[in-house]
Write a protein that holds these residues in place. Structure first.
Motif, short mmCIF file in Angstrom:
data_model
loop_
_atom_site.label_atom_id
_atom_site.label_comp_id
_atom_site.label_asym_id
_atom_site.label_seq_id
_atom_site.Cartn_x
_atom_site.Cartn_y
_atom_site.Cartn_z
N ASN A 206 0.82 -1.22 0.00
CA ASN A 206 0.00 0.00 0.00
C ASN A 206 0.86 1.27 0.00
O ASN A 206 0.56 2.24 0.68
CB ASN A 206 -0.94 0.01 1.21
CG ASN A 206 -2.20 -0.81 0.94
OD1 ASN A 206 -2.47 -1.16 -0.20
ND2 ASN A 206 -2.94 -1.12 1.98
N THR A 208 1.22 4.14 -1.86
CA THR A 208 0.40 4.77 -2.90
C THR A 208 0.94 6.14 -3.31
O THR A 208 1.59 6.83 -2.53
CB THR A 208 -1.05 4.93 -2.43
OG1 THR A 208 -1.08 5.78 -1.28
CG2 THR A 208 -1.65 3.58 -2.06
N THR A 232 -6.47 -0.39 -2.31
CA THR A 232 -5.82 -0.47 -0.99
C THR A 232 -6.57 -1.39 -0.05
O THR A 232 -6.09 -1.66 1.06
CB THR A 232 -5.72 0.92 -0.34
OG1 THR A 232 -7.03 1.40 -0.03
CG2 THR A 232 -5.02 1.91 -1.26
#
Length: 304
Positions: A206, A208, A232
């Motif tokens: 995750n 991002t 996610t």
């Protein structure tokens, strides 16, 4: 020209090519997490995987399989198409098996185990090599207006029934360009869209770049190159909710800035050979590559 000089120049060029290939070699794990097995999606599984790769001189293929359950054979094109394992070029029965791509052109691999090839355990790739600063080895499609792409079409943006192959298949052959828009349709509260790095995409972490939590999420493509998207939400990426695309320079047909990127839809040659319509992307190159090509060109010109 003295043939001795030609030989010397040729050897020098070959040495540079070998160095360039070694410096830029990439390890390709065939099928990623799936490995080398009878795939659930049939032959399209490995074709879709190959379409996401750039195969270059010196790169290495890794076939992960359990010894005794499968094997990997390099075969001719005809044997590949007919699943004929009678006279393979090479055969490796111990997993994992590494194969170095030491020549340009087509490579064909199958499993010799009964019915494995017919059920889709086969891989065809094309190894490319382009000198810098050569242009892309394909013709750009004609200019067009920006396009809106609905990711997954009517299915939308969810954990797909076919795993990661689903979105790879959806993206395959599409001409994404700067100025286009991706639309991700999902149920609010059950998913989201995250733009991520290549490492985060392949490892399903995750880490991002940006996250869109409201549906529909409209993302305008503003930069050329590789773009990666996942969710996610726990395990959704692992189960196949991930999309990787290549974006060309612009909808008006400007070239992308570097010939080192892969394509998800370049209208050129194929994982199944130079005439069957599956994309082949331009190669990563180096200064040594260009020098080697130059040496060979001079040698050939002087010889003639």
């Amino acid at each position: 020209m003295d043939k001795t000089i030609l030989v010397v120049l040729t050897i020098a060029a070959a040495a540079l090519l070998h160095t360039a290939a070694a410096d830029h070699s990439t390890v390709h794990v065939v099928g990623n997490q799936l490995g080398w097995t009878v795939p659930p999606g049939g032959a399209a599984t490995y074709a879709a995987w190959a379409a996401t790769q750039i195969f270059e001189l010196g790169d290495i293929l890794v076939f992960n399989f359990t010894t005794g359950d499968s094997d990997v054979a390099r075969v001719s094109k005809e044997a590949f198409l007919t699943c004929n394992s009678t006279n393979p070029i090479t055969l490796n029965t111990t997993g994992p098996a590494n194969f170095t791509l030491d020549a340009l052109g087509d490579y064909y691999f199958i499993s010799t185990f009964q019915n494995h090839c017919a059920l889709g355990q086969r891989l065809a790739i094309y190894v490319i090599y382009a000198p810098a600063p050569a242009p892309f080895p394909y013709i750009y499609p004609p200019p067009r207006a920006p396009v809106t792409w609905v990711v997954g079409d009517n299915f939308g943006w969810f954990v797909p029934p076919g795993g990661a192959l689903f979105y790879a298949t959806w993206a395959f052959g599409k001409d994404f360009r700067v100025g286009d828009t991706l639309v991700f349709n999902f149920v609010n509260g059950s998913s989201d869209v995250a733009t991520v790095t290549k490492d985060a995409f392949f490892n399903c972490t995750n880490t991002t770049i940006s996250v869109y939590s409201t549906s529909p999420a409209n993302i305008t493509l503003t930069t050329p190159g590789d773009h990666y998207y996942t969710s996610t939400y726990p395990r959704q990426c692992i189960f196949g909710q991930q999309l990787a695309i290549y974006v060309y320079g612009s909808a008006s047909n400007e070239p992308s800035p570097s010939p080192s990127s892969r394509s998800s839809g370049a209208p050129t040659t194929s994982a199944y050979g130079p005439s069957s319509g599956i994309s082949k992307a331009p190669a990563r190159v180096s200064g040594l590559t260009g020098l080697a090509i130059t040496i060979l060109s001079i040698a050939i010109a002087l010889f003639h």
